[in-house]
Design an enzyme around this catalytic site. Structure first.
Site: not given
Ligand code: NAD
Length: 362
Positions: A94, A192, A194, A196, A198
């Protein structure tokens, strides 16, 4: 003799990254700077036993370099676990750029960052994360081959794959807990809606589930009520309602000593990252008889699409790999049941078995 570095710290007391509490045996930690552009970045490669360390680049206005170091070390280690559990021939890495993404981002700075990635010669592969868009990745990718999610390398938005994997994971959890993966007639509280969330809600609706939804963004709730026949509750109530499954798909955690005692569900399975506040919360869920689908196992569809979604690879290959998340979860659930231990610990162990004892040639 102690050489003063500034009025408080001496060389004897100065903590290096090797002594950092989150060091976790990282293979490489690179501090990357560029005086001309003001770049200050840290690239961390945790483990490359399975392949190059793949993980996103986050641009964030960290309060200090130490805060950035802590973040990158945790995230990098997390990618080793996530990539191993998803059975990708990839390790974990990362990077973080210490800067305000709204005010400090310039093409020159991103290119300077890309040149540093190039110097790592492929031990780290970068991608989008918080504060870094696909346009930014195009700029980074213009100076290094080790950037994913660009027009030339990627499948675009990973959210549909994350949603597919989450849906498949919910079915695997239902099969383990209720003996059938038929979601028809089950009630799911989904928090949530958003990118993902939805899409998960849509697939649950198509599978015949009854939806109770919540989001802080009202238009998303209205859309789910109108299009998916959902009932809405306030976000604070999402974990309190009686349902078969709770699917956290918003940001951040939410499963902790305050919330777990109030859950009235048999399964927690959703896409959100870092759902458990502490590892002990996994044990608390188990003690309440609630089956928990470990977050980094169920939400790996996105990284699968980023890792495999190259030109020439068909969408069905990526979908098949994403659908295999269901098998991985089943393995975790069965082992957790046999050993009477929390699923989050089993997921960690399974990942460790895969990256500690397997060596791929990069
Ligand atoms: P998003 O920003 O598109 O959606 C998040 C949604 O959550 C928004 O609609 C927002 O209004 C809502 N929200 C925020 N705080 C809330 C709260 N307190 N209560 C209720 N709703 C709230 O993000 P996304 O891409 O859909 O990601 C959702 C989660 O899945 C995140 O935790 C993310 O880290 C994780 N995840 C996403 C991907 C991916 O491919 N996008 C991959 C792996 C994990």
């Amino acid at each position: 003799m102690n050489v003063p570095l500034h009025n408080k710290i001496t060389i004897d007391t100065y903590m290096t990254p090797l002594d950092h509490p989150e060091f976790a045996g990282h293979e490489q930690i690179v501090f990357a700077t560029d005086n001309e552009t003001g770049l200050k970045a840290i690239i961390a490669v945790h483990n490359t036993n399975r392949g190059p360390g793949l993980g996103g680049c986050r641009m964030w206005n960290y309060a200090s370099a130490n805060e950035a170091l802590t973040d990158v070390l945790r995230l990098s280690k997390g990618m080793t676990y996530k990539n191993a559990l998803a059975d990708l021939a990839l390790g974990g890495g990362k990077s973080v750029i210490i800067a305000n993404p709204r005010t400090d981002k310039t093409p020159e700075l991103l290119k300077a960052f890309g040149r540093h990635i190039n110097r790592l010669a492929g031990s780290y592969i970068t991608a989008e994360d918080v504060g870094i868009s696909s346009d930014d990745m195009e700029i980074i990718g213009s100076v290094t081959d080790f950037a994913r999610g660009t027009e030339a390398t990627g499948f675009g938005d990973p959210s549909p794959y994350t949603a597919l994997g989450t849906f498949v994971g919910i079915k695997a959890a239902a099969k383990h807990k209720f003996g059938s993966d038929d979601l028809n007639g089950l009630t799911v509280s989904l928090k949530g809606l958003g990118h993902v969330g939805y899409d998960v809600a849509r697939q649950l609706h198509e599978a015949g589930a009854t939806l109770i939804v919540s989001d802080i963004y009202d238009p998303a709730v209205t859309r789910a009520v109108e299009e998916l026949g959902a009932t809405s509750v306030s976000p604070d109530e999402a974990h309190l309602v009686k349902a078969d499954i709770f699917a956290p798909c918003a940001l951040g955690g939410g499963l902790n000593a305050d919330t777990i005692p109030h859950l009235k569900v048999a399964i927690v399975a959703g896409a959100a990252n870092n759902q458990l506040e502490t590892p002990e919360d996994g044990a608390a869920l188990m003690e309440r008889g609630i089956l928990y689908a470990p977050d980094y196992a169920i939400n790996a569809g996105g990284v699968i699409s980023v890792a495999l979604g190259e030109p020439g690879i068909s969408d069905s290959v990526v979908r098949q790999k994403t659908i295999a998340i269901g098998d991985t979860l089943t393995q975790i659930f069965e082992r957790a049941a046999t050993e009477k231990r929390p699923t989050n610990l089993i997921a960690d162990e399974l990942a460790e078995e895969r990256f500690q004892h397997q060596h791929y040639s990069a």
